[in-house]
Design an enzyme around this catalytic site. Sequence first.
Site, short mmCIF file in Angstrom:
data_model
loop_
_atom_site.label_atom_id
_atom_site.label_comp_id
_atom_site.label_asym_id
_atom_site.label_seq_id
_atom_site.Cartn_x
_atom_site.Cartn_y
_atom_site.Cartn_z
N THR A 187 0.86 -0.75 -0.09
CA THR A 187 -0.12 -0.28 0.04
C THR A 187 0.94 1.34 0.05
O THR A 187 1.30 1.44 1.09
CB THR A 187 -0.86 0.12 1.39
OG1 THR A 187 -1.40 -1.13 1.18
CG2 THR A 187 -1.58 0.80 1.08
N GLU A 188 0.78 2.26 -0.52
CA GLU A 188 1.79 3.64 -1.66
C GLU A 188 2.64 3.28 -0.92
O GLU A 188 3.42 3.79 -0.37
CB GLU A 188 0.88 4.47 -0.09
CG GLU A 188 -0.62 4.63 -0.28
CD GLU A 188 -0.99 5.47 -1.47
OE1 GLU A 188 -0.30 6.00 -2.10
OE2 GLU A 188 -2.25 5.07 -2.59
N LEU A 189 3.50 2.04 -1.02
CA LEU A 189 5.14 1.76 -1.56
C LEU A 189 5.51 1.24 0.28
O LEU A 189 6.17 1.79 0.05
CB LEU A 189 5.75 2.39 -2.18
CG LEU A 189 5.25 2.68 -3.81
CD1 LEU A 189 6.27 3.29 -4.12
CD2 LEU A 189 5.09 1.73 -4.56
#
Lengths: 417, 478
Positions: free
Chosen positions: B145-147
């Site tokens: 998620t979102e890196l």
Amino acid sequence: MFGWEFPPHILGGLGTASYGLTKGMAQNGDMDITFVIPKPWGDEPKDFARIIGANCTPVAWRDVSWDYIQQRIGNVMDPQTYYNLRDHIYSDFNYMSTNDLGCIEFSGRYPDNLLEEINNYSIVAGVIARTVDCDIIHSHDWLTYPAGIHAKQVTGKPLVIHVHATDFDRSRGNVNPTVFNIERDGMTHADHIITVSNLTRQTVIEKYGIPAYKVTTVHNAVEPLSEELLNLEAPPGKTSKVITFLGRITMQKGPEYFVEAAAQVLSKVHNAQFVMAGSGDMMEKMIRLVARRGISDRFHFTGFLKGKQVYEMLKASDVYIMPSVSEPFGISPLEAMQMGVPSIISKQSGCAEILENVIKVDYWDTNAIADAIYSIIKYPAMYKQLQEQGLEEVSKIVWKKAGAKVIDIYRNLIGQQ
Amino acid sequence: MKAICFYFQIHQPFRLKNYRFFDIGNDHYYYDDFANDEIITRIAQRSYLPANEMLLDMIRQYGDKFKVAFSISGTALEQLEIYVPEFIDSMKDLAATGCVEFLSETYAHSLASLEDSEEFITQVKVHDKKIYQLFGQHPKVFRNTELIYSDDISALVASMGFKGAITDGAKHILGWKSPNYIYASALAPKLKLMLKNSKLSDDISFRFSNYEWESYPLTADKYIDWIAQLPDEEQIINLFMNYETFGELQPRESGIFDFMRALPRFAAQRGIEFWTPSEVLAKMKPVGQLAVPYPISWADEARDTSAWLGNTLQNEAVKKLYSIAERVHLVQDRRIKQDWYYLQASDHFFYMSTKHSSDGSVHSHYSPYESPYAAFTNYMNVLSDFMIRVREQFPESIENEELNALLLTIRNQENEIEQLNREVEMMRRNIVKDTTGDFPVEPEKDVPTPKKERAEKKPAAKKATTKKTATKKTATKK
């Protein structure tokens, strides 16, 4: 400066704001401020402004001795000032009811013969304007506009008027024509108008037909609270959450929306108490409304609170609410934030323009008010976030910055001449 | 020899409807169908669908010279299936070309990697299954998620058998190092890391149509030139971005689609190839290890997790949500399972951010709420109701461990009863057959012995989590 109220004897937000601004301007340095109020009590702070009482300013010549003056008004004013003022009486006002010093009596409040008192104040202003040498005349709120205009005509110095409220705020639109005329007269004669919020600025421009370039917003600020008030003890044995409304119970403050929201919350939450602190012409109506909603057991009226009581009330509160229908600025949420109380304010109040860490709702949206109350009393994180961030935010709103803005306006006016 | 690796993220959360405290305990539907439909349809029409068409054209034109990767969250896939089914078809077409790789991630685009490792692993498996069902690929590379990434997460990811993970080339982690290499995790050295080249990625996704940018207008040959001029040793340029870049963040009239279409031609001239993440990991060796003790992400200026866990509100909401994770894992109710995923979407916490200035404007741009406080209030009301529902499933007096054991017994007994029923049925039929007297009764041989679920595995995992909560408790006591 002409004002109507000055701490510690204040009746509303006007005195607090006039005082804060004066002090803030003095903090910027290089200011010589004379502050005229109708009736000083002698215990006003004098360290940053010279106080002249309108009720100590002679308008009719009386031969009185130094000692007598010292004895009569020495606690308020230097007798020498009295003599200086006496030298500048410009007309014979003996036909008016004057006292043994040749002064007109003032109540310094908002009596029934308010218009007469405003007029007298303006007569006195003529004497003061001839005596005190000044560069700028600054009038706080409509009561002192006529005095400001008079002083401007006498001295030819630029007049700044400070709009703390307009009659549109006070009356929800049912404007008193006499008041409106005094206000509009002041605005047209003024060289510059300062409003306490963009909301008020808009009213001044739209309802009074004043050109926009003449009007500047200078948001109010707050004085840091004293240690004594901050360290007030919360009342012991508190078992339920307290949600507080604090202010005059009048149409302008929207008390009925508070009651409706309370009814919603109480139908779902049991350990909550609602407090309506203050007095006003809608109080009885509110008591009846509370009874009709069947929540009288958990909805309390305290009557008018003054001085320290206000802060004791805030200390005991978990939520502060100001659902004002129209509020030019509204200083009380800032005070609540200083006391660490999360606040809910209406979007229709001027302070909503500068505050971030409060919950803003439409005053009529009782559902949203109820939701916000529920959230703050039910979810500790919400309470904590608003409390901590609110404290930090409000500590940065200081009068010195507001004072600097006003001084800038003065400089421009003096430069133009 | 250089290569570009494109990866696009597609995610949409299920936005919550205005849920008042009166609804707690009464209304169990939480979602704003109208807004969800409207938003995903608009973005699909303006961005996802035309961009898919563009990619398909490019792949047809350049064959396997042009490749990209996608990471699509489970919640986005569900919404697309409901509201824009034509997008799923077009994605299937792309998948069929063999030039598109799908990455693994958490089904709900959640913060589970930071809060609950058991939940994290489950969600990744559910997501991979969904990708296989739709596109016939088993994801090999992981993208959180979102890196979001840290050493601890890398160990979890490696334990699930992934060869590589994708994260941000955050400056405070890289220091003087370049993102244009492959690195390895410090805690699980077998796990290779691909880092986002922030400058070149943001040139496309944020600055492309900015008139005030000194490099405006950005053309494909200029852009490829920049890449070609990088030092020879820096071989892999990772361009990671939101798929909305095409058509939404950068509107169609800015020429973003034509820019993309022109890229492969100029790249070919300069000998630059396009690789999928799997190819990159197969072809390249890590140059060093990267230690990330505190989680990083690609969000906000700080590139850490403060976008979701930056203030009291966010922390409270996340803690409350995962406090019931263990109970939810025991629940069989499908609606509860579904809500559990939807409520975990990181976006709900993103909306509660109280950051100011440029970060703050990004948060409020995406938020459907007026203020972070409204976001928190609404979410907590929904969560309160959800928690009531979860608690109603089982009596509260029973401890989780005991409950788990009881449920296991019940499930085993269920299996056994089913088995015995089948046997009885079989016997009856045989008896009926036997009345003809033609056949002697034969004992059934092919009935498999009832398969008992092994109880060992669960308690082991349980122990780990209980230990964790125990240490947490002591920590707060201090």
